[in-house]
Motif scaffolding. Structure first.
Motif: not given
Length: 727
Positions: A71-76, A79-83
């Motif tokens: 799920f985190i990979a899809r949110m990244e 654009g919902w998650l930024q590294i």
């Protein structure tokens, strides 16, 4: 089978709310449920533990680390998650909310209004004198939402069976339908709310289907799963609690689906070797998951020692895993599906650190390929034999080598002989739901789903569009095929899985370690930039120096080439002179040989003529000797015979004759041998001297050294050089 819930989940996954074109991605279709969490944590560091708590509290399902990372990979991706920081082992994200801002009362009011709607329905039943059993408010809410969901999912579709299979359910749904019809006439505002929650109920059905599938979408009764050494250690709890939970979820789900859980005997040997290596070191020198688990107290050293002493016992009893004592040599009859050359190539390219570990991994891949006997599929549960590993690099390299040797098809969706455990976890979660099956009501999910709809207004429209495409009666077989297909099979081709795990902000030690690694990485990159700049300058200087040296070398080369050509010309003339001299030398040698041969022939001729002359001289002397002896005998005979013929008295003559004969015989006996020898030697010397005189007369006296004189036979024999010199 009631298709409302599976159809709702399929419509959600295929709605493609983030793209304009349909691109079914199971986990991408589900991330709208996490957008409320992103809104609440906008600008904060992602806490994976908090995200899992949100899923458990609001969405009513538990996530393990593998599914959470999907799920985190899809949110990244959206654009919902930024590294924030990243290294090889871990990533730290920051939440970024990009949707419209909504207030809590906007979605929290849905549950209150649903209760009011149910109370209105109760009054409607009283006024209508409906004969229904006493039903609690929760049960009526559940019936209400189920009815609305079924109506939304089956608009325009012919029912698959009787509309009300249960009389009690049929009666209450009948009265719900009448109540909603009455609302459309007398209370438009409440009717509008009913229409709204009818769409929201589709989302609640999708969540319920995700938690607990209506039926097993995929079965794995023919599947034999092999765990590799590190995964076997995780399953036994040798690598810590979190690793055990993640691996046990995969193992238990596969076991529930009917798969056979097994391992190779060499995987048990690998576990033992790893434990021996860890326990042989001092505590402060130990590294790896087992060492970390001992430090945080999740596993004891005595337990590790016990497992090390009897790995197979714990694998069978604690892990409930079958041990397959299979070797590559057992499958010679199917060797063509992965021959020894390919096996050797695999052992050379495996990512393990030691030759033994690489050989074990290559043997595992070889056995699985041979047992498959060329069978290929994109369905994990139908792949017959597969190795599950936590090493993503092993999966990638083995698939590349097998495709290079045409032992595996080029389709990237095919399940290779090895697959990563995180991908398997994602497939199992999508197809079999949670480990713990617990019924929940739709009402518990209503507020969350209402908030999702407000954040993504197009989601219901897209879902209904997808469902409407299958509303024709003749599409029944297509619907059955779509709803029965394995879910989330596309993640097999997801190359982002297996790279870096997400670090939770609540795990401060991991976070600090990751930040340190990233800081070190930034310093390394800074110095790499400086080094790269210095390297570029050094390369420029080197290039200039190289060009200068090349120019000098070119000039020197031209000079040497000129000298070489001159030398070649001179060498050619010298060669011609040498050839001429060799011709002259050859002529001289031939002339010399001819003269030598002539001299030899002349010498031989002279030698023969000298020999003949010497023999003639010796024969003359021998003839003289014979004449002298003959005359002597005649004189002696005369001395004795004259008295015989000229005496008158015969008696005296006879007596004298006898006496003379006796005297002659006595003298001959006593004296003749010596005079004869003396005479013989005298004539022998005379013969030798005569031969030499003859040679000297012929001017051949130098030939005496090559001759040996034999006076007895009047022969002259020729000597070889050595005998001549000795003579």
């Amino acid at each position: 089978m009631d298709q409302a819930r599976p159809l709702a989940l399929w419509g959600l996954v295929s709605a493609s709310v983030f793209t304009d074109r349909p691109a079914p991605d199971f986990y991408l279709g589900l991330i709208p449920f996490f957008e409320p969490y992103i809104q609440d944590n906008d600008g904060k560091i992602l806490d994976v533990a908090a995200l899992k708590n949100y899923a458990e509290a609001k969405l009513m399902f538990q996530l393990n680390d593998d599914v959470a990372d999907l799920f985190i990979a899809r949110m990244e991706q959206v654009g919902w998650l930024q590294i924030v920081t990243e290294d090889v082992d871990a990533r730290i994200y920051r939440c970024k909310f990009t949707g419209p801002s909504i207030e809590k009362q906007d979605y929290a009011d849905a549950e209150r209004r649903l209760i009011q709607l149910v109370e209105g329905f109760r009054r409607y039943l009283s006024d209508s004198s409906a004969s229904l059993k006493t039903t609690s408010t929760e049960q009526i809410e559940e019936h209400f939402l189920r009815f609305l969901s079924r109506q939304s999912a089956s608009e325009g579709r012919e029912p698959d069976g009787p509309e009300f299979p249960n009389i009690e359910a049929g009666q209450i749904e009948y009265w719900i339908a009448k109540y909603i019809a009455s609302l459309s006439r007398r209370d438009p505002e409440t009717f509008e709310f009913v229409q709204k929650i009818s769409g929201i109920s589709l989302l609640t059905d999708a969540l319920l289907e995700l938690r607990n599938p209506s039926e097993s979408i995929a079965q794995a009764r023919t599947l034999v799963v092999f765990l590799d050494g590190p995964l076997l250690m995780n399953h036994l709890g040798l690598s810590g609690k979190r690793a055990k939970e993640n691996t046990s979820y995969v193992v238990e789900k596969l076991r529930q689906a009917g798969a056979t859980i097994a391992c190779f005997r060499h995987s048990c040997d690998e576990v033992k070797d790893n434990l021996v290596a860890v326990l042989a070191r001092a505590p402060y020198e130990r590294t790896g998951p087992s060492a970390e688990a001992m430090r945080d107290g999740s596993v004891t050293e005595s337990f590790l020692a016990s497992v090390k002493n009897n790995v197979e016992h714990f694998v069978k009893t604690l892990g409930r895993v079958q041990i397959m004592p299979q070797k590559v040599s057992q499958f010679k009859s199917v060797e063509k599906f992965c021959d020894d050359n390919l096996r050797l190539r695999l052992s050379m390219k495996m990512p393990a650190q030691t030759d033994l570990a690489r050989a074990r991994d290559a043997d595992s891949i070889t056995i699985i390929m041979r047992r498959r006997q060329g069978f290929e599929t994109s369905d994990f549960c139908s792949s017959k034999f597969v190795l599950i590993t936590s090493n993503a690099e092993l999966v990638r390299r083995s698939n590349e080598i097998l495709r290079e040797y045409k032992a595996l098809g080029t389709d990237r969706s095919l399940v290779g002989p090895a697959i990563q455990d995180r991908i398997v976890g994602g497939i199992l979660f999508a197809n079999f739901g949670l480990v713990e099956k617990k019924d929940i009501s739709r009402t518990q999910l209503l507020a969350t789903c209402a908030r999702v709809v407000m954040l993504r207004p197009k989601i219901l429209e897209r879902m209904r569009q997808q469902i409407a495409l299958l509303n024709r009666p003749e599409d029944g077989a297509i619907v059955d095929a779509l709803l029965s297909q394995p879910r989330a099979s596309e993640i097999i081709m997801d190359y982002t899985i297996g790279k870096s795990r997400s670090i939770s902000a609540s795990n401060i030690e991991d976070l600090i370690s990751a930040v340190k690694r990233v800081s070190a990485e930034e310093v390394r990159r800074e110095y790499e930039t400086r080094i790269e700049r210095e390297r570029a300058e050094a390369e420029r200087n080197l290039e200039e120096k190289t060009k200068r040296l090349i120019s000098e070398f070119q000039r020197e080369k031209e000079q040497l080439e000129k000298e070489r050509r001159e030398g070649l010309t001179e060498r050619s003339s010298i060669s011609e002179r040498i050839v001429a001299l060799e011709g002259q030398l050859s002529d001289l040698a031939n002339e010399k040989n001819e003269r030598e041969e002539g001299r030899k022939l002349e010498f031989k001729r002279m030698l023969d003529s000298g020999r003949l002359a010497a023999e003639r001289a010796m024969k003359k002397v021998a003839l003289h000797e014979k004449l002298v002896l003959t005359v002597c005998f005649l004189l002696l005979a005369t001395v004795f015979l004259v008295p015989l013929f000229f005496s008158l008295h015969w008696i005296a003559l006879a007596t004298g004759l006898i006496g003379s004969l006796l005297s002659a015989f006595a003298m001959a006996f006593f004296f003749w041998n010596r005079p004869v020898n003396l005479v013989n030697r005298y004539f022998e010397r005379r013969a030798t001297d005569a031969a030499c005189a003859e040679l000297k007369r012929l001017q051949m006296d130098y030939l005496q050294s090559y001759m040996k004189f034999d006076y007895k036979d009047c022969k002259v024999s020729l000597l070889v050089a050595d005998e001549a010199k000795s003579a």
